[in-house]
Scaffold this active site. Structure first.
Site, PDB file in Angstrom:
ATOM      1  CG  ASP A   1      -2.312   0.562   0.839  1.00 35.20           C
ATOM      2  OD1 ASP A   1      -2.346   1.751   0.469  1.00 35.20           O
ATOM      3  OD2 ASP A   1      -3.324  -0.153   0.899  1.00 35.20           O
TER       4      ASP A   1
ATOM      5  CG  HIS B   1      -4.562   1.801  -2.177  1.00 31.39           C
ATOM      6  ND1 HIS B   1      -4.688   2.062  -0.832  1.00 31.39           N
ATOM      7  CD2 HIS B   1      -5.757   2.135  -2.721  1.00 31.39           C
ATOM      8  CE1 HIS B   1      -5.924   2.525  -0.584  1.00 31.39           C
ATOM      9  NE2 HIS B   1      -6.584   2.577  -1.710  1.00 31.39           N
TER      10      HIS B   1
ATOM     11  CD  GLU C   1     -10.198   3.744  -1.141  1.00 29.61           C
ATOM     12  OE1 GLU C   1     -11.031   4.270  -0.411  1.00 29.61           O
ATOM     13  OE2 GLU C   1      -9.131   3.247  -0.710  1.00 29.61           O
TER      14      GLU C   1
ATOM     15  CD1 TRP D   1     -14.296  -2.328  -2.425  1.00 30.11           C
ATOM     16  CD2 TRP D   1     -14.490  -0.995  -0.639  1.00 30.11           C
ATOM     17  NE1 TRP D   1     -13.785  -1.096  -2.761  1.00 30.11           N
ATOM     18  CE2 TRP D   1     -13.878  -0.263  -1.693  1.00 30.11           C
ATOM     19  CE3 TRP D   1     -14.696  -0.359   0.582  1.00 30.11           C
ATOM     20  CZ2 TRP D   1     -13.497   1.072  -1.550  1.00 30.11           C
ATOM     21  CZ3 TRP D   1     -14.311   0.972   0.730  1.00 30.11           C
ATOM     22  CH2 TRP D   1     -13.722   1.667  -0.328  1.00 30.11           C
TER      23      TRP D   1
ATOM     24  CE1 TYR E   1     -14.758  -3.652   3.635  1.00 32.64           C
ATOM     25  CE2 TYR E   1     -13.565  -1.651   4.188  1.00 32.64           C
ATOM     26  CZ  TYR E   1     -13.892  -2.639   3.283  1.00 32.64           C
ATOM     27  OH  TYR E   1     -13.346  -2.617   2.026  1.00 32.64           O
ATOM     28  CG  PHE E   2     -13.544  -7.523  10.967  1.00 32.27           C
ATOM     29  CD1 PHE E   2     -14.933  -7.530  10.893  1.00 32.27           C
ATOM     30  CD2 PHE E   2     -12.866  -8.716  10.734  1.00 32.27           C
ATOM     31  CE1 PHE E   2     -15.632  -8.691  10.590  1.00 32.27           C
ATOM     32  CE2 PHE E   2     -13.547  -9.880  10.437  1.00 32.27           C
ATOM     33  CZ  PHE E   2     -14.930  -9.873  10.363  1.00 32.27           C
ATOM     34  CG  ASP E   3     -11.858  -0.573   8.929  1.00 30.54           C
ATOM     35  OD1 ASP E   3     -12.909  -1.211   8.676  1.00 30.54           O
ATOM     36  OD2 ASP E   3     -11.341   0.216   8.118  1.00 30.54           O
TER      37      ASP E   3
ATOM     38  CD1 TRP F   1     -10.493  -2.399   5.324  1.00 27.04           C
ATOM     39  CD2 TRP F   1      -8.507  -2.400   4.286  1.00 27.04           C
ATOM     40  NE1 TRP F   1     -10.677  -2.848   4.036  1.00 27.04           N
ATOM     41  CE2 TRP F   1      -9.490  -2.859   3.381  1.00 27.04           C
ATOM     42  CE3 TRP F   1      -7.178  -2.318   3.866  1.00 27.04           C
ATOM     43  CZ2 TRP F   1      -9.174  -3.239   2.073  1.00 27.04           C
ATOM     44  CZ3 TRP F   1      -6.877  -2.693   2.562  1.00 27.04           C
ATOM     45  CH2 TRP F   1      -7.857  -3.140   1.690  1.00 27.04           C
ATOM     46  CB  THR F   2      -3.957  -2.748  10.140  1.00 29.54           C
ATOM     47  OG1 THR F   2      -3.064  -2.525   9.047  1.00 29.54           O
ATOM     48  CG2 THR F   2      -4.419  -4.185  10.146  1.00 29.54           C
TER      49      THR F   2
HETATM   50  C1  ACM Z   1     -11.066  -0.813   0.274  1.00 29.26           C
HETATM   51  O1  ACM Z   1     -11.623  -0.792   1.392  1.00 29.26           O
HETATM   52  N1  ACM Z   1     -10.386   0.245  -0.148  1.00 29.26           N
HETATM   53  C2  ACM Z   1     -11.122  -1.977  -0.579  1.00 29.26           C
END
Ligand code: ACM
Ligand code: ZN
Length: 788
Positions: free
Chosen positions: A213, A274, A338, A410, A436-438, A487-488
């Protein structure tokens, strides 16, 4: 205790003189059937099969040794019994055999994961058409055993028993996944192995690793050493290095570990957006050849690879050539999300490519959308050369899908639906479905800082990945399955990643495996209590629902007379509390009705699982106040607030005293305080701003405050304190009993980076308030601020 257990206990007590047996199955969390995901068909009989010193695992041929040995080792470690694997017929055995008829009639991959499990008092039979099916049959047997089977060390004097049952089981979907973003925050190989153990135990069969990323490149590529030498390290705003990558040897070890547990690892190289870490290593990959540092903030950013030049495709060819020898996965993920395409509009190489390939604007797509689609199709061709199939995020629909692409949906389900309607395979992982676990899994006032959004486990659990539209159109077969994404950006340590992933990933496991009509959240919640003990033995830092006020969850409650504070949890769990300043423990009063007080106190409250494990403590300050009189009896003279501004970089309010040169002006409304300078990710200006004056309180009432500014002071009372904390979600609003009239207000704003966040990110600058009982927050408007 059934008669068989009773006899066994007495015999043992008599023979070995040891104390009374540890009847594990009688512990509250071990009662009932705790298999997760819930099998398709399960019939519970009476009686139990007891594992004894004579229990062996029998295999119908040597090829089953891999699965048998795996579980024999596991059982031996916890029971202390020498569980042998044999190809001879013996009594009291766990018999594994291949039966090609198991799963017959199902899709090949679903059939391979199916199994039959029959437990009788004198033995266990597990049949499947493949090793994978037998592995899952044994996984179910482990879950029929007491949770202590996961302990990994010998538990002495224990009775290990399994209820008599008949199970026939197969998955609903062939794809059940977890994505871990190891690019933003790295997860060690040991950390990943812990995840793989948990995933395998709940029959999740795919681990998707987001390896690259803006903020890091995390896999060794020998042909392009700078990808990790340069792209593997970022320097944070304060000069501290953050590094990490997997060597190819480590990847081989990890893949082997995962394969032994029937978990497939899907690697993701995210292009053409990314990709800043790769561009930091090889600037020629960008449109301008500009050189960048690996990004130390959270994006996305308007930086992108150049598909006009061949460099990007040459690099990907080299990368995928090496990776295809490391990852046996049929699927590779190329990201595609994105993608900022503005730069392409002015890049001569990109524009030349558009011309040469005839990628012109039409009604549906811009030329740049089509250029993205061109780039993704080239990726597909490269992957094909190495025998791999392409997965991308749903943005790869823009400009037209690559011919054989699988889409991960997503941004809701629309991308997934559109792709399935075009006969493309889809994996559902929508933010809207709790995938989405964030996102917060409880109220943001109670939970540790997260990205935002709200995904309580019940939402993840209730998600159904097959939209009705697709059923109506006969296209549901294109839904391969479901995935949870971690996503971290806001998960700064491996512990926090675990806190966000568990137990929500178990909801994904059940959604992916169990027929929708058989899912039952209450029963799932009960089974989570058993899973919790298993996770304890694996050292997983899982989320335990925190006590939350059901109506208005606040950490500070003001009252003038008497307060009544109620609590609940997102699934049924006992709560214990104190009001005397001590830490609540297992002996503290159990919460059973609203806590009432007429004096100031701090409620300390936490949840307790049936295992006795407790959640973090929530502290709610309950403060008796008398109504605060206005600070001035007269309406102040001038509209707006007095503003003091300085282009000074600091982190904490305490450092404002060091500022020597302030520039004074007037702020006519509060919001622009957060936009005094460019508010962009790439080009943030550092400053401090302080606005002072009065605001109007419309009626006598108790008001609650909220703001993403650094600090808000009302009179001399700190009403909001975000000092030195990421300010994307204010969690520090307090409440005040205020009389109608003009009250002093001071708004302090520090523009800086905190935890990789621009403190202005998502800060509207507003100061919000609401009267107790009101749902809606209102901004303090420009008509309600004045100064003298
Ligand atoms: C994403 O959450 N950008 C795939
Ligand atoms: Zn370009």
């Amino acid at each position: 205790m059934n008669s068989r257990n009773l006899i066994l206990t007495c015999v043992c007590t008599f023979l070995c003189g040891c104390s009374v047996e540890n009847i594990l199955s009688e512990k509250e969390y071990n009662q009932g059937i705790n298999v997760l995901p819930l099998p398709q068909n399960i019939n519970v009989g009476s009686g139990r099969f007891i594992i004894s010193k004579s229990t062996q695992i029998t295999i119908s041929d040597d090829s089953l040794g891999q699965v048998a040995d795996f579980y024999a080792r596991k059982m031996q470690a916890s029971t202390g019994m020498n569980v042998k694997v044999t190809d001879k017929k013996v009594e009291n055995a766990i018999n594994l055999s291949i039966d090609r008829n198991v799963g017959k009639g199902l899709d090949t991959e679903l059939a391979a994961e199916s199994y039959l499990l029959s437990v009788k008092e004198n033995g266990v039979d597990i049949k499947a058409s493949s090793l994978r099916g037998l592995f899952y049959g044994m996984a179910t047997l482990m879950q029929l055993l007491p949770a202590e089977i996961e302990s990994g060390h010998e538990i002495s004097h224990a009775v290990w028993s399994v209820p008599v049952v008949d199970i026939s089981d197969s998955p609903r979907f062939k794809y059940r996944g977890l994505m871990l973003d190891v690019a933003r925050h790295f997860i060690s190989v040991e950390g990943l192995k812990k995840h793989i153990d948990m995933l395998a135990s709940v029959k999740i069969n795919n681990l998707h690793l987001h390896l690259t990323d803006y903020q890091g490149w995390r896999i060794e590529i020998r042909k392009y050493p700078r990808l990790t030498a340069v792209g593997g390290t970022r320097i944070d705003e304060y000069g501290k290095e953050y590094s990490g990558f997997y060597t190819q040897e480590e990847i081989k070890d990890l893949v082997k570990y995962a394969r032994e547990r029937f978990v497939n690892i899907i690697p993701e190289i995210d292009v053409p957006g990314h990709s800043l870490a790769a561009m930091a290593a090889y600037p020629e990959l960008s449109c301008t050849g500009e050189s960048y540092d690996v990004m130390n903030r959270w994006g996305p950013f308007p930086v992108v690879l150049c598909p006009g030049k061949e460099n990007m495709f040459e690099l990907l060819d080299g990368v995928f050539a090496e990776m295809s020898t490391l990852f046996p996965s049929e699927y590779f993920h190329i990201g595609g999300d994105e993608c900022p395409k503005k730069v392409w509009e002015t890049c001569p190489a990109c524009q030349r490519r558009i011309k040469e390939e005839g990628l012109f604007d039409d009604k549906e797509h811009s030329a740049e959308d089509k250029l993205q689609s061109y780039a993704i199709s080239r990726c597909e061709q490269i992957l094909k050369k190495y025998g791999k199939k392409l997965i991308g995020w749903d943005e790869i629909l823009q400009g037209g899908l690559a011919p054989e692409a699988t889409v991960m949906s997503w941004r809701g389900e629309a991308g997934g639906i559109a792709s399935a309607l075009m006969n493309h395979n889809v994996i559902m992982t929508p933010t809207s479905g709790g995938m989405y676990f964030d996102h917060y899994q409880g109220n943001s006032q109670a939970e540790p800082f997260a990205w935002g959004g709200y995904a309580p486990i019940v939402r993840s659990y209730n998600y159904n990945p097959v939209p009705d539209t697709l059923v109506k159109m006969g296209k549901e077969k294109y839904i391969l399955g479901v995935q949870g994404n971690a996503w971290t950006e806001c998960m700064y340590t491996e512990d926090i990643v675990e806190y966000r992933v568990y137990p929500r990933i178990f909801a994904v496991a059940e959604t992916g495996w169990t027929p929708d009509g058989k899912k039952d959240f209450n029963d799932f919640s009960r089974r989570l209590n058993n899973m919790a003990v298993r996770m304890d033995y694996h050292g997983i830092n899982y989320h335990i629902p925190l006590p939350e006020q059901p109506d208005f969850c606040r950490n500070h409650v003001a009252f003038t007379d008497v307060a009544s504070v109620s609590f609940g949890t997102s699934r049924p769990i006992k709560m214990v509390y104190t009001t005397d300043g001590t830490e609540p423990d297992l002996h503290s009063p159990v919460y059973d009705k609203p806590i009432q007080t007429d004096t100031t106190c701090t409620i300390r409250i936490r949840s307790v699982l049936p295992s006795g494990k407790m959640s973090m403590v929530r502290e709610v300050r309950v403060e008796r106040q008398s109504y605060k009189e206005p600070d001035t009896g007269r309406t102040p003279e001038h509209a707006g607030l007095k503003l003091h501004f300085a282009p000074h970089r600091c982190m904490y309010i305490s450092e404002l005293s060091e500022v020597k040169e302030w520039k004074d002006s007037v702020l006519t409304s509060i919001e622009p305080i957060a936009r005094l300078r460019t508010n962009q990710y790439m080009n943030v200006e550092f400053y401090v701003a302080v606005a002072e004056g009065y605001f109007f309180v419309p009626e006598d009432a108790i008001y609650e405050f909220s703001s993403n500014n650094t600090r808000i002071t009302v009179g001399d009372y700190v009403a909001v304190d975000n000092d030195g904390k990421p300010q994307v979600n204010s969690r520090y609003g307090k409440s005040m009993a205020l009389k109608k009239g003009w009250h002093k207000i001071k708004i302090e704003q520090i523009s800086n980076f905190i935890g990789g966040w621009n403190s202005q990110h998502r800060n509207s600058g507003a100061v919000m308030m609401r009267k107790y009982g009101d749902e809606k927050w209102t901004d303090i408007s420009k008509d309600n601020i004045k100064y003298n």
